[in-house]
Scaffold this motif. Structure first.
Motif, PDB file in Angstrom:
ATOM      1  N   LEU A 197      -0.929  -1.812  -1.605  1.00 41.71           N
ATOM      2  CA  LEU A 197       0.161  -1.333  -2.474  1.00 41.71           C
ATOM      3  C   LEU A 197       1.282  -2.362  -2.564  1.00 41.71           C
ATOM      4  CD1 LEU A 197       0.650   2.487  -1.675  1.00 41.71           C
ATOM      5  CD2 LEU A 197      -0.675   1.425  -3.488  1.00 41.71           C
ATOM      6  N   VAL A 198       1.513  -3.084  -1.459  1.00 38.20           N
ATOM      7  CA  VAL A 198       2.524  -4.152  -1.478  1.00 38.20           C
ATOM      8  C   VAL A 198       2.059  -5.276  -2.409  1.00 38.20           C
ATOM      9  CG1 VAL A 198       3.717  -5.907  -0.109  1.00 38.20           C
ATOM     10  CG2 VAL A 198       3.366  -3.603   0.834  1.00 38.20           C
ATOM     11  N   HIS A 199       0.788  -5.679  -2.274  1.00 40.67           N
ATOM     12  CA  HIS A 199       0.251  -6.737  -3.139  1.00 40.67           C
ATOM     13  C   HIS A 199       0.319  -6.352  -4.615  1.00 40.67           C
ATOM     14  CE1 HIS A 199      -1.123  -9.636  -0.217  1.00 40.67           C
ATOM     15  NE2 HIS A 199      -1.640  -8.672   0.522  1.00 40.67           N
ATOM     16  N   GLU A 200       0.175  -5.045  -4.866  1.00 43.49           N
ATOM     17  CA  GLU A 200       0.220  -4.565  -6.255  1.00 43.49           C
ATOM     18  C   GLU A 200       1.647  -4.330  -6.741  1.00 43.49           C
ATOM     19  OE1 GLU A 200      -2.149  -1.035  -5.960  1.00 43.49           O
ATOM     20  OE2 GLU A 200      -3.977  -2.156  -5.463  1.00 43.49           O
ATOM     21  N   ALA A 201       2.637  -4.680  -5.886  1.00 46.66           N
ATOM     22  CA  ALA A 201       4.071  -4.502  -6.203  1.00 46.66           C
ATOM     23  C   ALA A 201       4.448  -3.039  -6.418  1.00 46.66           C
ATOM     24  CB  ALA A 201       4.461  -5.343  -7.416  1.00 46.66           C
ATOM     25  N   ARG A 202       3.673  -2.137  -5.797  1.00 46.14           N
ATOM     26  CA  ARG A 202       4.018  -0.706  -5.887  1.00 46.14           C
ATOM     27  C   ARG A 202       4.844  -0.270  -4.686  1.00 46.14           C
ATOM     28  NH1 ARG A 202      -1.816   1.753  -6.636  1.00 46.14           N
ATOM     29  NH2 ARG A 202      -0.752   3.760  -6.510  1.00 46.14           N
ATOM     30  N   ALA A 203       4.906  -1.119  -3.645  1.00 44.06           N
ATOM     31  CA  ALA A 203       5.697  -0.783  -2.450  1.00 44.06           C
ATOM     32  C   ALA A 203       6.448  -2.025  -1.972  1.00 44.06           C
ATOM     33  CB  ALA A 203       4.797  -0.253  -1.342  1.00 44.06           C
ATOM     34  N   GLU A 204       7.666  -1.800  -1.498  1.00 46.49           N
ATOM     35  CA  GLU A 204       8.494  -2.892  -0.955  1.00 46.49           C
ATOM     36  C   GLU A 204       8.671  -2.764   0.558  1.00 46.49           C
ATOM     37  OE1 GLU A 204      11.997  -4.798  -3.078  1.00 46.49           O
ATOM     38  OE2 GLU A 204      11.964  -2.781  -3.923  1.00 46.49           O
ATOM     39  N   ALA A 205       7.995  -1.791   1.152  1.00 50.91           N
ATOM     40  CA  ALA A 205       8.048  -1.628   2.604  1.00 50.91           C
ATOM     41  C   ALA A 205       6.819  -0.848   3.044  1.00 50.91           C
ATOM     42  CB  ALA A 205       9.311  -0.878   3.027  1.00 50.91           C
ATOM     43  N   LEU A 206       6.494  -0.984   4.332  1.00 53.54           N
ATOM     44  CA  LEU A 206       5.409  -0.209   4.949  1.00 53.54           C
ATOM     45  C   LEU A 206       6.023   0.692   6.005  1.00 53.54           C
ATOM     46  CD1 LEU A 206       3.042  -1.771   3.716  1.00 53.54           C
ATOM     47  CD2 LEU A 206       2.188  -2.197   6.002  1.00 53.54           C
ATOM     48  N   MET A 207       5.429   1.853   6.191  1.00 58.30           N
ATOM     49  CA  MET A 207       5.908   2.752   7.246  1.00 58.30           C
ATOM     50  C   MET A 207       4.702   3.269   8.019  1.00 58.30           C
ATOM     51  SD  MET A 207       8.315   6.065   6.679  1.00 58.30           S
ATOM     52  CE  MET A 207       8.894   7.112   7.998  1.00 58.30           C
TER      53      MET A 207
END
Length: 312
Positions: free
Chosen positions: A89-99
């Motif tokens: 999701l980060v690679h797809e620019a859908r997320a700017e953080a992980l939890m």
């Protein structure tokens, strides 16, 4: 004495002026992790994307009365797959953080640091505790007490720089770093004192930037002005450090846990050095600590956006 969490509250208040942070929540399949994501979303800190077994996430939400109707659920069959999908999701620019949800830290971090398709940068990944210690005026950053077991001098350069960058993201007026050892003199028999001295020289040569750094310092003369005066340590950091760099993971773990269990401190946690901040919380953490971890990630992401605009 009632612990009011006013230092965490200040961070959360700043954060609420920012747009909610799009966050991939990996495997939120127990009450603690799902409730953290829901509460952080209610406060406007994050915009959760729930990644894991869809039916299990829905069952947990129903069992504990958590409203997840507005959140996208990205189906993943098990925890390993959820960690991997969260990274995607980060690679797809859908997320700017992980939890981190209800899976082991190792599983999340394995997906983050994978050479192929992970979230590595040129920096070494390191963890920071942001401690809210009763009776201490501001938050204390402690690093690294969770990821790097026996860091080399080269590792410590990145550990220090990551912690300094965090201090700036948290809007410290001045970042003051104490490199800790058991003593404040350089002793060839104690390797951590040599590394502390080398790190300070690297600051002089601008290999580490953005802070006042001093060491070796023992814990007392790092944070207590009277102890620093008694030892006649002439330093802008001694007695007033707001970042503590520990010699190794064991020392850091004991320091953070002794503050938590003996001094009643709360510990928010974040991993830095990856492409996005990683929110790492423990099941034992208070809800306030977990919300503070979300706020801290949002401030880190906001600082990165600012820097990207300046460079762009």
């Amino acid at each position: 004495m009632e612990h009011t969490h006013e230092k965490y509250q200040r961070l959360i208040d700043v954060c609420r002026t920012l747009p909610p942070l799009a966050t991939a929540v990996a495997h939120p399949c127990d009450r603690t992790s799902l409730e953290s994501a829901v509460k952080a979303a209610e406060m406007g800190l994050i915009e959760p994307h729930l990644v894991g077994p869809r039916e299990r996430i829905r069952e947990v939400a129903e069992e504990y009365g958590l409203d997840i109707a507005g959140f996208p659920i990205i189906d993943a069959p098990h925890s390993h797959a959820a960690a991997q999908k969260a990274v995607e999701l980060v690679h797809e620019a859908r997320a700017e953080a992980l939890m981190k949800g209800s899976l082991h830290t190792d599983e999340v971090m394995a997906a983050v640091v994978r050479r192929d398709g992970g979230l590595r940068t040129a920096r070494r990944v390191s963890h920071c505790f942001i401690m809210d210690v009763p009776g201490h005026e501001n938050v204390l950053i402690i690093s690294d007490a969770a990821i790097n077991i026996a860091p080399t001098l080269a590792d410590k350069v990145d550990i220090v720089q990551n912690a300094i960058d965090l201090g700036h993201a948290l809007r410290f007026e001045e970042v003051r770093v104490a490199v800790l050892s058991a003593m404040e003199t350089v002793n060839p028999k104690v390797p951590s004192t040599l590394e502390a001295a080398a790190l300070c020289k690297m600051v002089d040569r601008h290999q580490i930037t953005g802070a006042l750094v001093d060491g070796p310092l023992a814990l007392d003369n790092a944070i207590d002005p009277e102890a620093a005066r008694t030892k006649k340590i002439d330093s802008p950091v001694a007695g007033r450090a707001n970042v503590l760099i520990v010699p190794d993971l064991e020392a850091g773990n004991m320091l953070a846990k002794s503050l938590s269990f003996l001094a009643g401190a709360d510990a928010a946690g974040i991993v830095l050095g990856a492409r996005v901040p990683v929110i790492l919380t423990s099941r034992a953490d208070s809800l306030q600590s977990r919300l503070a971890s979300c706020a801290i990630a949002s401030l880190v992401a906001s600082k990165r956006r600012e820097e990207a605009q300046v460079m762009g």
